[in-house]
Design an enzyme around this catalytic site. Sequence first.
Site, PDB file in Angstrom:
ATOM      1  N   ASP A 180      16.365  -4.643  24.035  1.00  0.00           N
ATOM      2  CA  ASP A 180      17.185  -3.445  24.205  1.00  0.00           C
ATOM      3  C   ASP A 180      18.168  -3.381  23.043  1.00  0.00           C
ATOM      4  OD1 ASP A 180      18.632  -1.197  25.417  1.00  0.00           O
ATOM      5  OD2 ASP A 180      17.608  -1.776  27.261  1.00  0.00           O
ATOM      6  N   HIS A 254      16.373   2.563  22.501  1.00  0.00           N
ATOM      7  CA  HIS A 254      16.818   1.237  22.964  1.00  0.00           C
ATOM      8  C   HIS A 254      16.365   0.172  21.961  1.00  0.00           C
ATOM      9  CE1 HIS A 254      18.626   2.271  26.843  1.00  0.00           C
ATOM     10  NE2 HIS A 254      17.689   3.186  26.959  1.00  0.00           N
ATOM     11  N   GLU A 318      15.473   7.527  27.483  1.00  0.00           N
ATOM     12  CA  GLU A 318      16.777   7.744  26.848  1.00  0.00           C
ATOM     13  C   GLU A 318      16.716   7.669  25.328  1.00  0.00           C
ATOM     14  OE1 GLU A 318      19.805   6.275  30.282  1.00  0.00           O
ATOM     15  OE2 GLU A 318      19.028   4.695  29.014  1.00  0.00           O
TER      16      GLU A 318
HETATM   17  C1  ACM Z   1      16.631   3.703  32.662  1.00  0.00           C
HETATM   18  O1  ACM Z   1      17.441   3.458  33.558  1.00  0.00           O
HETATM   19  N1  ACM Z   1      17.047   4.151  31.487  1.00  0.00           N
HETATM   20  C2  ACM Z   1      15.218   3.520  32.859  1.00  0.00           C
END
Ligand code: ACM
Length: 683
Positions: A180, A254, A318
Amino acid sequence: MLFAVPASASGLLPAPAVEQPRSGEFQLTGRTAIVVPAGDAQALSSARYLADLLARSRGLKLKVVEGAAPANAPAIELRRGSPGGEAYVLDASPSGLTIQSDGDAGLFYGAVSVWQLATAAPGKGPAAIPAVHVEDAPRFAWRGVLLDSARNFRSPAFVEAFIDRMARAKLNVLQWHLVDDQGWRLEIKKYPRLTEVGALRVPAGPAAAADLDPATHQPRRVGGFYTQDQVREIVAYAAARHVTIVPEIEMPGHATAAIAAYPQFGAGPERPQGPSSDWGVHTSLYNVDDATFGFLEDVLTEVMDLFPSRYIHVGGDEAAKASWKADPAVQARMRALWIGDEDALQGWFIGRIEQFLKAHGRKLVGWDEILQGGVSPGATVMSWRGLDGALVAAKLNHDAIVAAAPVYYFDNRQAGDPDQPPGRGKVVTLRDVYAYDPLPPGLTALEQRHVLGVQGQVWSEHIRTDERLWTMAFPRTLAIAETGWSPAGRKDWSGFVARAKLQSARDRALGEPSGPVEIPGLVFPADERVRTSQQLNLCSAKIALNLEDDAPVRGPRARFLVDITNPCWIWPRADLAGVTAIEASVGQLPFNFQLGADRDKIRLRPPVTPSGELEVRDGCTGPLLASLPLAAALASQGVTTLHAPLAAATPGRHDLCFTFTQKTLDPLWVLDRVRLEASPRGH
Ligand code: ACM
């Protein structure tokens, strides 16, 4: 029906599909043998697993025997025969206990059930198991938990203990969140900088910045990574427990830790200097050069070599598109491909990776954002923004897994009481998780078959310690286990509570920590005039977090419930009779949240003194009752207690509103505790 029949009178969790009591008891003693067919390695492995659990739980040392049962005492026998797969039949009677399945997993789950039957009553030594007939099979094929090793690293030993606890509840998928923005946790031989640069970070805030490592005289870094040898061992450990590890390698977003290590694979004008110590949605995205796909495919090749899982999770969530919009090369490629916008470009990106995985015999799974911009034909969708992703996916003939926020997000608090570990501020109780129906309404029976199962998420931004992770993950993970395994009609809340307590006692008997099953909802202090932040109402809950102080670096830290977009608390109907002063304890936190455009929407009240103040008002838009300058708290990294006289308010009850005035978002001032004082006191 007048009396509810408990789903499992014999204490099995998850409740089995069919459980019928019989008469008599099977006597389990140190002389009981566990018998398996000769030459059946998988049956032998499950028998040894059972023997090991019974040794650790009850101190009984059972012999595992291949071939014929010894004649001197009733035995536990693992047999081959229908049903197959994960299903099994179990019969306990005075003359013996048998588990039958043609499936390796079925025999294993039968063995887990025997362990549960043998530990339904506490204590060491022999156990009398009431005779019972069980026919069992799971409702869903995917019964998962996400473990986030990226935000806060967990040791290999912890990961294995976690897997073992999953297996003891018949959970079978560990989605391992390995990369991440804040860390890259997997050794990749071809790209050593991923872990050299990406595995360690300096935590946010002045306390960590001042915590120098004597060897380097630089701020101490935290983190770690798993070597490929460690991963192979963990994968084998999981496989022996019929848990598949689905690795998650996030893209295109991420990706801060990876791009810090290899800036050439990033998009946009900016590059991160290292893994981030912020939380939230970051702007670092991989670019769309062929060299970058080469890198990702190299990484996935090593990942596939380590993880035999049919599914590989590629994230996809995201991915804020600002850096793609700002990158001329990305824009040129988008035009060259006749792709209309950045969402469609992400669809193309994921589709290209899906083709690569497919060519290697694997299946892509991604968060529900992969539905945007055209979903890749063979992709499986993990629905996290509620059930919508699963609904849309199933209607489009895609498989889906329900991992719905907020109810299946176990970084949320379990109760309002101030002793809850740090986490997200929303309260998600064990009952909320248990009661949640994972099948989206509006699906036909055929479409429902696309819902492969359920998954609980243990995101770890705010879960620093192993002990806290256990209590956030369990017992709520047990509610996932029962939802995923037991027929919907067999769910039974009060029976589940009793059995979850039993399972927690089993965990303790194995020497492991366990969270309480029944947590008081909201506990107020004995002193009517005191409230902690958790005992006040938040004025809003856009991004409510139960945050831990960043200081001291070692030792206990305060916790504050705060909406980081609006630090404002209300003490509803506070009794001001006789109150002449107010005492408030305040803390300051680094504002380490990436919020994108939402950051600019945060409105701060202008300060009166240079360092700002805590204002107490009669209602949030009402008259000022007290103002507590923050200058006195500036120097302290911990909690500071401030006092001020309270302007005479009209008698009776008032909604006291607490807000901070300040010029900048950083630091984030937070309220720890307030006390109404009946007589003035000075410093
Ligand atoms: C997430 O909570 N962005 C999968």
